[in-house]
Scaffold this active site. Structure first.
Site, PDB file in Angstrom:
ATOM      1  N   ASP A 127      17.765 -22.486  13.040  1.00  0.00           N
ATOM      2  CA  ASP A 127      18.422 -21.658  13.729  1.00  0.00           C
ATOM      3  C   ASP A 127      19.582 -20.898  13.069  1.00  0.00           C
ATOM      4  O   ASP A 127      20.731 -20.916  13.785  1.00  0.00           O
ATOM      5  CB  ASP A 127      18.893 -22.390  14.939  1.00  0.00           C
ATOM      6  CG  ASP A 127      17.625 -22.844  15.735  1.00  0.00           C
ATOM      7  OD1 ASP A 127      16.978 -23.708  15.345  1.00  0.00           O
ATOM      8  OD2 ASP A 127      17.434 -22.173  16.950  1.00  0.00           O
ATOM      9  N   HIS A 169      19.605 -17.625  12.987  1.00  0.00           N
ATOM     10  CA  HIS A 169      19.854 -16.658  13.779  1.00  0.00           C
ATOM     11  C   HIS A 169      20.464 -15.104  13.110  1.00  0.00           C
ATOM     12  O   HIS A 169      21.462 -14.601  13.507  1.00  0.00           O
ATOM     13  CB  HIS A 169      20.743 -16.619  15.144  1.00  0.00           C
ATOM     14  CG  HIS A 169      20.290 -17.502  16.170  1.00  0.00           C
ATOM     15  ND1 HIS A 169      19.562 -17.284  17.172  1.00  0.00           N
ATOM     16  CD2 HIS A 169      19.924 -19.164  16.001  1.00  0.00           C
ATOM     17  CE1 HIS A 169      18.774 -18.130  17.916  1.00  0.00           C
ATOM     18  NE2 HIS A 169      19.300 -19.234  17.248  1.00  0.00           N
ATOM     19  N   ASP A 190      13.635 -19.542  14.237  1.00  0.00           N
ATOM     20  CA  ASP A 190      14.791 -18.766  14.536  1.00  0.00           C
ATOM     21  C   ASP A 190      15.624 -18.382  13.264  1.00  0.00           C
ATOM     22  O   ASP A 190      16.922 -18.280  13.383  1.00  0.00           O
ATOM     23  CB  ASP A 190      15.625 -19.040  15.591  1.00  0.00           C
ATOM     24  CG  ASP A 190      15.142 -19.211  17.182  1.00  0.00           C
ATOM     25  OD1 ASP A 190      14.001 -18.493  17.232  1.00  0.00           O
ATOM     26  OD2 ASP A 190      15.789 -19.659  18.121  1.00  0.00           O
ATOM     27  N   ASN A 239      11.585 -19.258  18.853  1.00  0.00           N
ATOM     28  CA  ASN A 239      11.192 -18.580  20.099  1.00  0.00           C
ATOM     29  C   ASN A 239      11.820 -16.961  19.822  1.00  0.00           C
ATOM     30  O   ASN A 239      11.424 -16.140  20.550  1.00  0.00           O
ATOM     31  CB  ASN A 239      11.724 -19.338  21.192  1.00  0.00           C
ATOM     32  CG  ASN A 239      13.024 -19.439  21.104  1.00  0.00           C
ATOM     33  OD1 ASN A 239      13.477 -20.077  20.051  1.00  0.00           O
ATOM     34  ND2 ASN A 239      13.778 -19.245  22.395  1.00  0.00           N
ATOM     35  N   HIS A 240      12.950 -16.935  19.119  1.00  0.00           N
ATOM     36  CA  HIS A 240      13.386 -15.746  19.017  1.00  0.00           C
ATOM     37  C   HIS A 240      12.629 -14.729  17.942  1.00  0.00           C
ATOM     38  O   HIS A 240      12.628 -13.623  18.050  1.00  0.00           O
ATOM     39  CB  HIS A 240      14.866 -15.944  18.533  1.00  0.00           C
ATOM     40  CG  HIS A 240      16.008 -16.221  19.452  1.00  0.00           C
ATOM     41  ND1 HIS A 240      16.966 -15.484  19.900  1.00  0.00           N
ATOM     42  CD2 HIS A 240      16.068 -17.343  20.018  1.00  0.00           C
ATOM     43  CE1 HIS A 240      17.659 -15.688  20.864  1.00  0.00           C
ATOM     44  NE2 HIS A 240      17.260 -17.097  20.889  1.00  0.00           N
ATOM     45  N   HIS A 296       9.721 -26.399  16.966  1.00  0.00           N
ATOM     46  CA  HIS A 296      10.933 -25.544  17.477  1.00  0.00           C
ATOM     47  C   HIS A 296      10.864 -25.599  18.928  1.00  0.00           C
ATOM     48  O   HIS A 296       9.945 -24.648  19.486  1.00  0.00           O
ATOM     49  CB  HIS A 296      10.801 -24.124  16.718  1.00  0.00           C
ATOM     50  CG  HIS A 296      12.006 -23.444  17.338  1.00  0.00           C
ATOM     51  ND1 HIS A 296      13.009 -23.117  16.495  1.00  0.00           N
ATOM     52  CD2 HIS A 296      12.078 -22.796  18.368  1.00  0.00           C
ATOM     53  CE1 HIS A 296      13.937 -22.391  16.975  1.00  0.00           C
ATOM     54  NE2 HIS A 296      13.530 -22.116  18.337  1.00  0.00           N
ATOM     55  N   HIS A 310      15.553 -25.509  17.401  1.00  0.00           N
ATOM     56  CA  HIS A 310      15.857 -24.842  18.724  1.00  0.00           C
ATOM     57  C   HIS A 310      17.139 -25.298  19.269  1.00  0.00           C
ATOM     58  O   HIS A 310      17.743 -24.699  19.989  1.00  0.00           O
ATOM     59  CB  HIS A 310      14.637 -25.044  19.681  1.00  0.00           C
ATOM     60  CG  HIS A 310      14.678 -24.220  20.926  1.00  0.00           C
ATOM     61  ND1 HIS A 310      14.953 -23.186  20.878  1.00  0.00           N
ATOM     62  CD2 HIS A 310      14.885 -24.749  22.245  1.00  0.00           C
ATOM     63  CE1 HIS A 310      14.857 -22.536  22.250  1.00  0.00           C
ATOM     64  NE2 HIS A 310      15.018 -23.575  23.116  1.00  0.00           N
ATOM     65  N   HIS A 356      20.765 -26.343  19.354  1.00  0.00           N
ATOM     66  CA  HIS A 356      21.846 -25.716  18.724  1.00  0.00           C
ATOM     67  C   HIS A 356      22.887 -26.769  18.259  1.00  0.00           C
ATOM     68  O   HIS A 356      23.693 -26.562  17.169  1.00  0.00           O
ATOM     69  CB  HIS A 356      22.379 -24.665  19.054  1.00  0.00           C
ATOM     70  CG  HIS A 356      21.869 -23.398  18.834  1.00  0.00           C
ATOM     71  ND1 HIS A 356      22.297 -21.945  19.180  1.00  0.00           N
ATOM     72  CD2 HIS A 356      20.433 -23.181  18.583  1.00  0.00           C
ATOM     73  CE1 HIS A 356      21.421 -21.265  18.646  1.00  0.00           C
ATOM     74  NE2 HIS A 356      20.190 -21.988  18.550  1.00  0.00           N
TER      75      HIS A 356
END
Lengths: 510, 510
Positions: B16, B18, B56, B124-125, B213, B241, B243
């Site tokens: 994650d 991001h 992610d 998922n992102h 995830h 996933h 955080h």
């Protein structure tokens, strides 16, 4: 010229590949990717020293994931490998590639095994934008698969430092200038603000190769770059942007240099220039001598265009005959059949060449004729033609329309007779976009589509021409809106939408 | 466990990241890129065998050019080089990477000099979307910089083939499962349609590592993956996933396996879980033994969150006092000053750690109090805090609101008292998006922001709550609209806009 040897550079020259053009079209969606592979395959088979691209490798400024993915795939497949690169770079690479995070030529990166370096300038379709002034080529450059060069920072003054290449006894000074709005570059040339730096030693021993991506043909007084603006010491100019293939070098009349205009490798507008057979070039340079070998592209979708002037056939068509429309339609069908036959004969037998041709029949219906239903006509060719929807294009050439002054009063506008009205809207919209263009680069919207779209609607001469135009343009704007993202662009989008909504409102009030 | 030796795998574990989160924010825009570099720097300094990412890596499904460029830059900088990779792959790579155009691990590609292979599943992102089912990781994979694994094709049945790795006498079976909508995966588990394939020989000699995830905490009956769904033979699950950093492996109560939840490396929501110190892990595996060494991330922007319940301080605040609002404001300011002091003390001295902290003070103003102007309060911290606009969050926790049935009649809806009304809109909008989600993955819109946004507006308890909600959502939708492009998504956008316009119309009529 001379046979290939250790002193001869072999350079594959191509431009305007427009990766991703019509990528969502179920028939034509893969055309650009197929031809890019063909081009790189030619590079590999001919064991070229490098590939030189003249801009617009990508059709969209922000190419889709699929397009970037496909491009990386092709480059990694064809341009990596063990065959050693046989030329060296004598110039300061930190200067040549100073915009890159990895400011050196990719084939000298010890982590990458590059067999065919690709050098590219950017075009107007894939120019740097946004706060970081990145362009799609920079992604390829960051991945180590392309050497993006010819970027200028200043908008007032340009000094082009060549990449100096040596292979055996041949030395090339490679100059590049990525696309700049024509008017701005024109002004810089006029103001003597464009300088091409030259190597200090043995100035005359270099073969000077310049790659540029601008309008070569005149689109308005300063909206192109006259050839004679270019420095006389240049040996060959590779001119991108213009899509018609004129790859065989021709000498400029005033100056000594030669120009090669490779043209695009995909048909992006249904105009006669695009129907000229597509080629790429294999440029041999030995000492100061060059030879451009033409390579016909075998995977380009065939394109045939023809014009019919109905009034030229008084024996066949009488506008007073109630069945004249059927007669015209039958005549057009016959024409299209002949074009299809020709297209079929022209196919080159390459298994990757797409089957369905692009066909355009332009019908000048001036002289009291009526256009027939394009929809029904299209239906008949749905499975035989790549562009069934725009196979026929009606226009009226005879009795040239007279252009008038621009009138911004919508109320007046809509109360005028139809033809004058549509003309005014055409001007109005054109003027709007010309102004808009200076603020934000709306080249996508203005250069392609707009002219053709306006023409199409004006030609229709229907009562609701304006409304159709507005709707069409609003749709275009919305599509555009979904493609661009920077804040400045988003503001522009809002302005645009408001402009068109106002236009609609003005129409509604009427 | 044992010291590092030729039998010990050293794996850098993170998830994650991001990349690109808030990239347009002038203060926080670079946070994700800075921390990604820190993570890869740890990988390089610790001479890990490989990097394992839990999804992610990108915040946006279609990351910006800047984000892709920056990511490629970091990977090329840190993961390429001469240090030899010291493990081998025993499984069939054509199976492990069969979605890739280059279906083999990047470090074995003879054209790439990879020193740190990165293995990643998608989250998922950044999950695969569009006709070609490509995701952003595939661009990295095509560029040869990441090994994207754990993709499943079927929506009904999954069989996970592990990547089998060997270093000396240690053997790892690496299982990956890229993000799948939780409900769908839940159903597949219940229906026994998820199979983890095991190596045929010496089944018990492998260290079984699984990276996933999904929701680990329960978000509704089937909207998460209960830990006990996972196979008992697994040794360690790296769970992406979620955080909150819970990276130290903890054993599942029913089964034998351990779970490590690394947590994100950037604060993407202002909730207490994100305030937990961020870590990545250095996982040592020797034989069947493992050790997870925590590495504190030094470049993460500090984040402090605290709650204040005004009604808990009857000595300080009397709602009947006309100056109570000033008193509350002064109290909050004092709190924020203390939080700023703490944030400053916590700074780690890393020159790349951003200076301004993220501060959130949640104020429960139930009990007859009024919120003060957040705008003025924010102004005071403009230059000291990274998130001045949302530093204070007013809510009302006491006297829990009661949820009611969904009512789709807008007319009725708007004629009800405010609180019930906003609740209904909340449900309505949630329900709308839950339905929409099944058709097109609108996870971007629903998972983040929406909940918080609704809460914020409901909390406000203002008369125009609905209208504000509608406007807010319309803006969100429009932003979303400018980010996505596939045809299916564009259709969805149109549906959405129409839905909201209808909602607005219903309100206007009232």
């Amino acid at each position: 010229t001379s046979p290939d040897d250790e002193d001869t550079f072999k350079i594959l020259v191509a431009t305007d590949i427009h990766l991703g053009y019509l990528e969502k079209d179920p028939v034509r969606g893969n055309d650009t990717f197929v031809t890019f592979n063909e081009i790189l395959d030619h590079a590999q088979k001919n064991e070229v020293d490098f590939v030189l691209l003249g801009g617009d490798l990508f059709h969209e400024n922000k190419p889709s994931r699929k397009t970037v993915h496909s491009c990386l795939e092709s480059l990694r497949k064809y341009c990596m490998g063990d065959r050693p690169v046989q030329f060296e770079i004598l110039s300061d690479q930190a200067v040549n590639f100073h915009y890159s995070k990895f400011p050196w030529v990719n084939y000298q990166d010890e982590n990458l095994n590059i067999s065919i370096p690709v050098f590219s300038i950017h075009g107007n379709h894939d120019d740097p934008t946004g706060a970081d002034a990145l362009c799609a080529l920079d992604i390829l450059s960051c991945a180590g698969l392309v050497n993006h060069f010819g970027r200028s920072t200043s908008v007032e003054k340009i000094a082009i430092s060549p990449i100096l290449l040596r292979k055996g006894r041949t030395k090339i000074a490679l100059y590049g200038l990525g696309s700049i709005p024509d008017e701005r570059l024109y002004r810089m040339f006029v103001n003597k603000q464009v300088t091409m730096l030259r190597p200090k030693e043995d100035e005359d021993s270099w073969f000077n190769l310049f790659v540029i991506h601008q309008n070569r043909s005149k689109h308005g007084a300063t909206n192109y770059i006259p050839e004679q603006f270019l420095d006389d010491f240049i040996d060959l100019v590779v001119w991108g942007h213009e899509h018609e293939c004129k790859i065989t070098p021709f000498q400029n009349e005033q100056q000594r240099f030669y120009i090669s205009q490779p043209g695009s490798s995909v048909v992006t507008s249904l105009s006669p220039g695009e129907a000229v057979k597509k080629h790429i070039g294999l440029l041999h340079v030995k000492g100061k001598k060059m030879k451009m070998e033409k390579i016909a592209l075998e995977t380009v979708r065939t394109f045939h265009i023809e014009d019919v002037v109905l009034a030229d056939h008084p024996d066949l068509f009488n506008p007073d005959n109630p069945n004249v429309t059927q007669a015209i339609q039958a005549f057009c069908m016959e024409k299209v059949e002949l074009m299809l036959d020709n297209a079929e004969r022209e196919r080159l037998g390459n298994p990757h060449q797409p089957e369905k041709p692009i066909i355009r029949l332009r019908v000048d219906y001036a002289g009291g004729f009526e256009p027939f239903s394009i929809y029904r006509f299209s239906q008949k060719y749905m499975h035989r033609v790549a562009n069934p929807k725009d196979i026929i294009h009606f226009f009226r050439h005879r009795g040239q329309k007279e252009k008038k002054d621009i009138d911004l009063n919508f109320g007046k506008l809509v109360s005028r007779p139809t033809e004058a009205m549509t003309l005014r809207v055409e001007d109005l919209v054109k003027q709007y976009f010309q102004t808009a263009e200076k603020k934000v680069q709306l080249s996508l919207l203005t250069e392609r589509g707009m002219g053709e779209a306006v023409q199409e609607f004006v030609d229709k001469e229907e009562k609701d021409a304006i409304e159709e135009l507005v709707k069409f343009q609003l749709e275009k704007t919305q599509r555009f809106l979904k493609e661009r993202r920077t804040e400045a662009e988003e503001e522009k989008i809002d302005e645009e939408v408001i402009f068109f909504l106002q236009l609609i409102c003005a129409l509604c009030k009427e």
